[in-house]
Scaffold this motif. Structure first.
Motif, PDB file in Angstrom:
ATOM      1  N   ASP A 135      11.111   1.736   2.014  1.00 45.09           N
ATOM      2  CA  ASP A 135      11.023   2.572   3.220  1.00 45.09           C
ATOM      3  C   ASP A 135      10.326   1.830   4.362  1.00 45.09           C
ATOM      4  O   ASP A 135      10.713   1.959   5.524  1.00 45.09           O
ATOM      5  CB  ASP A 135      10.270   3.872   2.908  1.00 45.09           C
ATOM      6  N   SER A 136       9.299   1.071   4.036  1.00 43.30           N
ATOM      7  CA  SER A 136       8.563   0.330   5.064  1.00 43.30           C
ATOM      8  C   SER A 136       9.460  -0.695   5.737  1.00 43.30           C
ATOM      9  O   SER A 136       9.437  -0.839   6.961  1.00 43.30           O
ATOM     10  CB  SER A 136       7.383  -0.416   4.441  1.00 43.30           C
TER      11      SER A 136
ATOM     12  N   GLN B 220      13.819  -3.489  -5.323  1.00 47.01           N
ATOM     13  CA  GLN B 220      13.459  -3.178  -3.924  1.00 47.01           C
ATOM     14  C   GLN B 220      13.590  -4.414  -3.038  1.00 47.01           C
ATOM     15  O   GLN B 220      14.071  -4.324  -1.904  1.00 47.01           O
ATOM     16  CB  GLN B 220      12.032  -2.605  -3.873  1.00 47.01           C
TER      17      GLN B 220
ATOM     18  N   GLN C 197       8.286   3.361  -1.356  1.00 49.85           N
ATOM     19  CA  GLN C 197       7.754   3.586  -0.016  1.00 49.85           C
ATOM     20  C   GLN C 197       7.224   2.287   0.601  1.00 49.85           C
ATOM     21  O   GLN C 197       7.554   1.943   1.737  1.00 49.85           O
ATOM     22  CB  GLN C 197       6.637   4.630  -0.095  1.00 49.85           C
ATOM     23  N   SER C 198       6.441   1.555  -0.171  1.00 45.63           N
ATOM     24  CA  SER C 198       5.782   0.355   0.379  1.00 45.63           C
ATOM     25  C   SER C 198       6.778  -0.768   0.608  1.00 45.63           C
ATOM     26  O   SER C 198       6.589  -1.590   1.500  1.00 45.63           O
ATOM     27  CB  SER C 198       4.699  -0.151  -0.577  1.00 45.63           C
TER      28      SER C 198
ATOM     29  N   CYS D 156       4.469  -1.545  -8.456  1.00 48.62           N
ATOM     30  CA  CYS D 156       5.770  -0.867  -8.318  1.00 48.62           C
ATOM     31  C   CYS D 156       6.265  -0.342  -9.649  1.00 48.62           C
ATOM     32  O   CYS D 156       6.981   0.660  -9.716  1.00 48.62           O
ATOM     33  CB  CYS D 156       6.809  -1.821  -7.730  1.00 48.62           C
TER      34      CYS D 156
ATOM     35  N   LEU E 178       4.678   1.292   7.164  1.00 50.69           N
ATOM     36  CA  LEU E 178       5.383   2.550   7.432  1.00 50.69           C
ATOM     37  C   LEU E 178       4.724   3.297   8.592  1.00 50.69           C
ATOM     38  O   LEU E 178       5.403   3.803   9.490  1.00 50.69           O
ATOM     39  CB  LEU E 178       5.364   3.409   6.153  1.00 50.69           C
TER      40      LEU E 178
ATOM     41  N   THR F 136      -0.563   0.908   7.045  1.00 46.17           N
ATOM     42  CA  THR F 136       0.654   0.579   6.305  1.00 46.17           C
ATOM     43  C   THR F 136       1.754   0.220   7.306  1.00 46.17           C
ATOM     44  O   THR F 136       1.739   0.688   8.449  1.00 46.17           O
ATOM     45  CB  THR F 136       1.153   1.764   5.460  1.00 46.17           C
TER      46      THR F 136
ATOM     47  N   ASP G  33      17.065  11.287  -6.656  1.00 54.77           N
ATOM     48  CA  ASP G  33      15.715  11.870  -6.761  1.00 54.77           C
ATOM     49  C   ASP G  33      15.785  13.303  -7.283  1.00 54.77           C
ATOM     50  O   ASP G  33      14.939  13.719  -8.077  1.00 54.77           O
ATOM     51  CB  ASP G  33      15.011  11.820  -5.401  1.00 54.77           C
TER      52      ASP G  33
ATOM     53  N   GLU H  93       7.246   5.709  -6.845  1.00 57.47           N
ATOM     54  CA  GLU H  93       7.287   6.192  -5.465  1.00 57.47           C
ATOM     55  C   GLU H  93       6.559   5.238  -4.528  1.00 57.47           C
ATOM     56  O   GLU H  93       7.017   4.963  -3.420  1.00 57.47           O
ATOM     57  CB  GLU H  93       6.643   7.585  -5.341  1.00 57.47           C
TER      58      GLU H  93
END
Lengths: 321, 321
Positions: free
Chosen positions: A98-99, A152, A94-95, A85, A60, A58, B105, A90
């Motif tokens: 956050d990444s 996102q 994250q993908s 998504c 991340l 990933t 969250d 989550e």
């Protein structure tokens, strides 16, 4: 130069990699190394190129190490897709969010201010019932995303703009249109039929069209999409026109035009394999997508939409042989 | 009902708290408990109210525990200010973006879908040289933030919209205008003089105005700002009009109008204490801020700008006695 493509084993990433390797040059500089990062290894033809290196994982997980490689340029295409998504909040955060932030932080830490193209999406535009989209999307149209994926992507556009303003990277965002004709198989995406109604009939298979023939959609061929990503990479800061995301050009067609092109290129037998089976849920989603774009900024960059859908079908046929 | 104000010891947070405690009611429900969370404890008058509870710490550190308190309503005002965010990128990302996400969250985990008002800022609007702001900012004007603070606020607007769309919270965003007259002392903000040129002369002190008297600015009084936050909280989903952030109403005045009001309320001696000492850097920043707003959505909510700047000066004098 040393390049990174995240999502480099995916449909567009691999296609971009092939085109870059074939030309050998980007932004006037020879490509010495091309790192393809993805959840899986890319196809053999890419892996066997001596300039290619593969990183599996990933973004991340890979971000820190990627930052330490000090790339000259990055195409950040890796992303969870919109249906994922929406099903798993989550995972999408994250993908996608956050990444991207981890990658930007790692590139910043490298300290060499690499060029970066972030692939956002036309999905940033959604039709808020209280604030409907204008008939034509322009450079200054306010995105009001109606999906977690769109949110996102829009958030990452802001991060890329601010990391660029701060001088951490030299970033720019290209919003990708719906790509048609995609090879492969139908997937769960609401847009899946926009490739399926061409791809399946040309392969001798039946296809279902869930929307009316009068439905207008905005499309780009794979080749034009890749050309847009490269042009955005190579654009100078002034030519790009600020730090706001740029929507790549789109061809506006009716579904009927798509089927006419199918018939012209593939014959009446191919056309006869498409049946209309209305799906109100899909029709509502697709109807909320913007179909018409006008951008002074893409025009200034010399980017144009595909000429017509017939040429897109021909491109697909040529490349799928 | 059980309410939370983050930033509850700050200028606007404490003012909002006092107004809520005085009325005792929000959204037609009695306020049983009001939790004020901030880096420092609030003033004595607030702490001594039996309905008030105090939580001291960063939102990031407090978020999980706050979520477990299962609030009925939240005003999320806590924020690092724009000059801090520009000087310290990580601090801004943490104090504004990470904190807000952690709070959202935690509220989601509580499972009771609390109402939440997020205080964004007019700072989301900036003048991208390639995509200049229109003369009048409307409901559908595209923000192109030109500061990390503005980017972080705009990103949080997107998060609040998506957490709301997903049904995790019932959130809405109000963009605050520059508040004048702020009590206290000058600070490093470019907007500091917009309070200073009124506050200092009324206190018998000299003040410097760094921009020309013709400069137009958009302002709101503290009372009108707090009234806007409450109205946005109480608005039904349909009345609020979608999930896109709403810019609270602003009074457009020239600096000259502000000084005329100062003279009218404070006398010519007060007016004589203001000197013009041009500061091109501040003039450039302030000149990039939008000065005119028109919003059908704020009008539909019954929100109006302060009537004139004289009434704002009178409000300040009345309350500072």
């Amino acid at each position: 130069m040393k390049l990174l493509i995240t999502g480099g084993a995916g449909f567009l990433g691999a296609r971009l990699a092939r085109r870059l390797l074939a030309s050998g040059v980007l932004d006037g500089r020879a490509i010495d190394r091309l790192v393809l990062a993805d959840l899986a290894a890319p196809a053999d033809d890419l892996r066997s190129d001596p300039r290619v290196e593969v990183r599996v994982g990933t973004v991340l997980a890979l971000a820190k190490a990627l930052g330490e490689e000090r790339f000259d340029g990055v195409f950040h295409l890796a992303s969870a897709v919109s249906s994922e998504c929406e099903a798993n909040f989550e995972l999408g955060m994250q993908s996608n969010l956050d990444s991207t932030r981890a990658l930007l932080d790692a590139l910043r830490a490298a300290g060499n201010v690499p060029k970066l193209v972030f692939s956002s999406s036309v999905a940033v535009f959604g039709s808020d019932p209280a604030l409907p989209l204008p008939a034509v999307v322009r450079d200054d149209t306010l995105p009001t995303p109606q999906s977690s994926y769109g949110v996102q992507k829009f958030i990452c556009e802001q991060l890329v703009a601010d990391y660029t303003r701060k001088g951490f990277i030299d970033g720019r965002t290209a919003r990708l249109m719906t790509v048609s004709v995609r090879p492969g198989r139908p997937n769960g995406a609401a847009s899946s039929f926009l490739s399926g109604i061409i791809r399946e009939p040309l392969a001798g298979l039946e296809a279902v069209c869930p929307v009316s023939p009068e439905t207008e959609v905005a499309l780009a061929s794979p080749a034009n999409t890749v050309a847009g990503l490269i042009a955005v990479f190579e654009a100078g800061r002034d030519a790009f026109g600020g730090r706001t995301a740029l929507s790549l050009p789109a061809l506006t067609v009716r579904v009927q035009d798509m089927l006419d092109a199918l018939e012209k290129v593939g014959g009446s037998a191919a056309r006869a394999r498409v049946r209309f089976v209305p799906d109100p849920a899909i029709a509502r989603i697709v109807g909320g997508w913007p179909a018409r774009f006008e951008s002074r900024r893409t025009a200034a960059l010399g980017l144009t939409a595909d000429a017509n859908f017939e040429s897109i079908v021909e491109q697909y046929l040529r490349e799928s042989r």
